[in-house]
Scaffold this active site. Structure first.
Site, PDB file in Angstrom:
ATOM      1  N   SER A 101       1.337   9.868   4.170  1.00 30.43           N
ATOM      2  CA  SER A 101       0.383   9.314   3.211  1.00 30.43           C
ATOM      3  C   SER A 101      -0.834   8.788   3.949  1.00 30.43           C
ATOM      4  CB  SER A 101       1.037   8.174   2.425  1.00 30.43           C
ATOM      5  OG  SER A 101       1.194   7.056   3.288  1.00 30.43           O
ATOM      6  N   LYS A 102      -1.772   8.285   3.173  1.00 31.07           N
ATOM      7  CA  LYS A 102      -3.032   7.761   3.730  1.00 31.07           C
ATOM      8  C   LYS A 102      -2.769   6.789   4.870  1.00 31.07           C
ATOM      9  CE  LYS A 102      -6.729   8.101   0.405  1.00 31.07           C
ATOM     10  NZ  LYS A 102      -6.311   8.135  -0.983  1.00 31.07           N
ATOM     11  N   ARG A 103      -1.711   6.027   4.714  1.00 26.19           N
ATOM     12  CA  ARG A 103      -1.352   5.019   5.691  1.00 26.19           C
ATOM     13  C   ARG A 103      -1.205   5.616   7.108  1.00 26.19           C
ATOM     14  NH1 ARG A 103       3.569   3.396   6.534  1.00 26.19           N
ATOM     15  NH2 ARG A 103       4.367   4.735   4.898  1.00 26.19           N
TER      16      ARG A 103
END
Ligand code: GLU
Length: 465
Positions: free
Chosen positions: A241-243
């Site tokens: 994910s973006k994380r």
């Protein structure tokens, strides 16, 4: 395996960049089609007009071209087929495979709340399922009349045999009250019309496959082979994910400075294997790719491994091509390129990414007086400045400015000064590049040339203040 000629497709929703997981899906579809001498089609699923943007479409096309994933024919846009989707919904209505549902939002909410109260999964139970008469003037959606008895089995080429009780499949919507098709309907109709034989996609779509099969069976269309590939996870094991950073293919190119062949090779190995082979060319991949060796469990993204693989491809890459890529990064002019090409054999063994490669090349083009970084500055002591002066004196007398003469001269100066070669090479490097790391010092001297080298050394023979 279906006896029809193989047709695969990549069907991204253009709501953002080309996600690295999407790129892998595209790659697998492309490889499968090319392996079988079939077709690979691209369908932009732009039915969600509010969230689809032209920019996102460009990013997808751009990313695919960069990765060398060419699609056959023109790209399809799902929104162009709305009339066809609606037509199929109406045909299902006529055959009794679907029905007009006039339930109000309040009735739906009531059912949802009742399910919640009774702690059972919400499954729509429309009173209109068996009523064929039209209710003039009332808004309605068209729902599929999903089978309630028995079970649906999918022999997924990656997941194996997956069975769902039909009672779990609800009467989902095919056509909304404004006449627009749902994703579930549009995908099935388009796949059928495009002759898609193999649906290879992320396993987040496995649940959808059961609903999509219900439409396919109601229409009596040929069923595609399904292959639902496990999603990519981040280094920590959670879904990528973006994380985890660096999600779009464009950032792999621009920010991380990776080569497309490295990203392609890495994505291929992420979820598919051919023995212990790590370095796999595109030609080999086309020859070897199959669905049998797609892994069943999610693979973890390892940025370090990708970077190392990229280092391999940088060392393999043509020097002129690398010089072009670095020149763009550094904003160099055409007449600066030949020096970069000349330096490339010395620069590329030291870099895993184009960012590192460009950084390593900076010293060739900086203008005097050089910015000397902290580590290099600490090497410029009184003693070493004296050695630099001696080296300057010797080098200035050289008749030939080639690697062999330079090496002999530098060694001679070190010996005369009673120091090991490194004691002279380090301050020389600091003076010539402003850094503590660079290609070999004789190569640096040769690349910079007599005039520039001597001037840079002279700049550091005395402390600047
Ligand atoms: N448009 C869908 C997505 O981007 C993919 C649909 C499919 O592959 O069937 O997730």
């Amino acid at each position: 395996m279906s006896s029809r000629p193989v047709v695969t497709r990549f069907a991204p929703s253009p709501t953002g960049f080309l996600h690295i997981g999407g790129a892998r899906t595209a790659l697998f579809n492309w490889l499968f089609a090319r392996h079988h001498g079939g077709k690979f089609l691209l369908r932009i699923e732009d039915t969600d007009k509010a969230r689809s943007t032209g920019e996102a479409i460009d990013a997808i096309l751009d990313g695919m071209r960069w990765l060398g994933l060419d699609w056959d024919g023109h790209e399809y846009y799902q929104s162009q087929f709305w009339a066809r989707h609606a037509d199929i919904a109406h045909r299902m209505l006529e055959s009794g495979a679907a029905y007009r549902c006039y339930m109000t939002p309040e009735e739906l909410t009531g059912q949802r709340e009742a399910a919640q109260r009774e702690r059972r999964p919400f499954r729509i139970d429309s009173p209109w399922r068996d009523i064929a008469e039209e209710q003039a003037g009332k808004p309605f959606v068209i729902r599929i009349k999903a089978p309630r008895e028995g079970e649906t089995v999918i022999d997924d080429r990656v997941q194996g045999r997956v069975t769902v009780q039909n009672a779990e499949i609800d009467d989902f919507i095919l056509l909304r009250s404004d006449g627009s098709p749902t994703y579930m309907l549009a995908v099935v109709v388009d796949d059928h019309d495009m002759g898609v034989t193999h649906v290879i996609r992320g396993d987040d779509h496995l649940n959808n496959a059961f609903r999509q099969l219900a439409i396919i069976r109601a229409m009596g269309w040929p069923e595609p082979v399904y292959a639902h590939v496990p999603l990519i996870h981040g280094p920590d094991g959670a879904k990528l994910s973006k994380r985890h950073g660096a999600l779009g293919v464009d950032s792999y190119r621009d920010e991380l400075g990776l080569l497309p062949e490295a990203v392609g090779n890495y994505l291929l190995r992420l979820g598919w294997g051919h023995g212990d082979d790590e370095i796999i060319s595109r030609e080999q991949a086309v020859q070897w790719f199959d669905l049998d060796h797609v892994g069943k469990s999610p693979s973890r993204f390892d940025f370090k491994k990708l970077e190392n693989l990229n280092g391999h491809y940088i060392r393999e890459a043509d020097d002129g091509r690398l010089a072009d890529l670095v020149a763009t990064r550094l904003g160099l002019t055409d007449d600066q390129k030949p020096l970069l090409v000349e330096a490339m054999p010395e620069l590329k063994p030291r870099a895993n990414t184009l960012v590192q490669l460009a950084d390593g090349a900076v010293f060739l083009f900086t203008t005097r007086p050089l910015d000397v970084d902290e580590g290099a500055a600490s090497l410029l002591t009184t003693d070493s400045r004296a050695l630099l002066a001696a080296a300057h004196g010797k080098l200035a007398t050289l008749a030939e400015w080639d690697a062999a003469s330079l090496e002999a001269a530098v060694r001679e100066v070190a010996e005369a000064g009673g120091v090991k070669l490194g004691k002279l090479a380090q301050p020389l490097r600091a003076a010539l590049t402003g850094r503590t790391t660079s290609p070999g010092i004789f190569d640096v001297l040769a690349l910079l040339g007599r005039e520039e080298s001597l001037a840079r050394i002279a700049d550091q023979m005395e402390p600047n203040e």
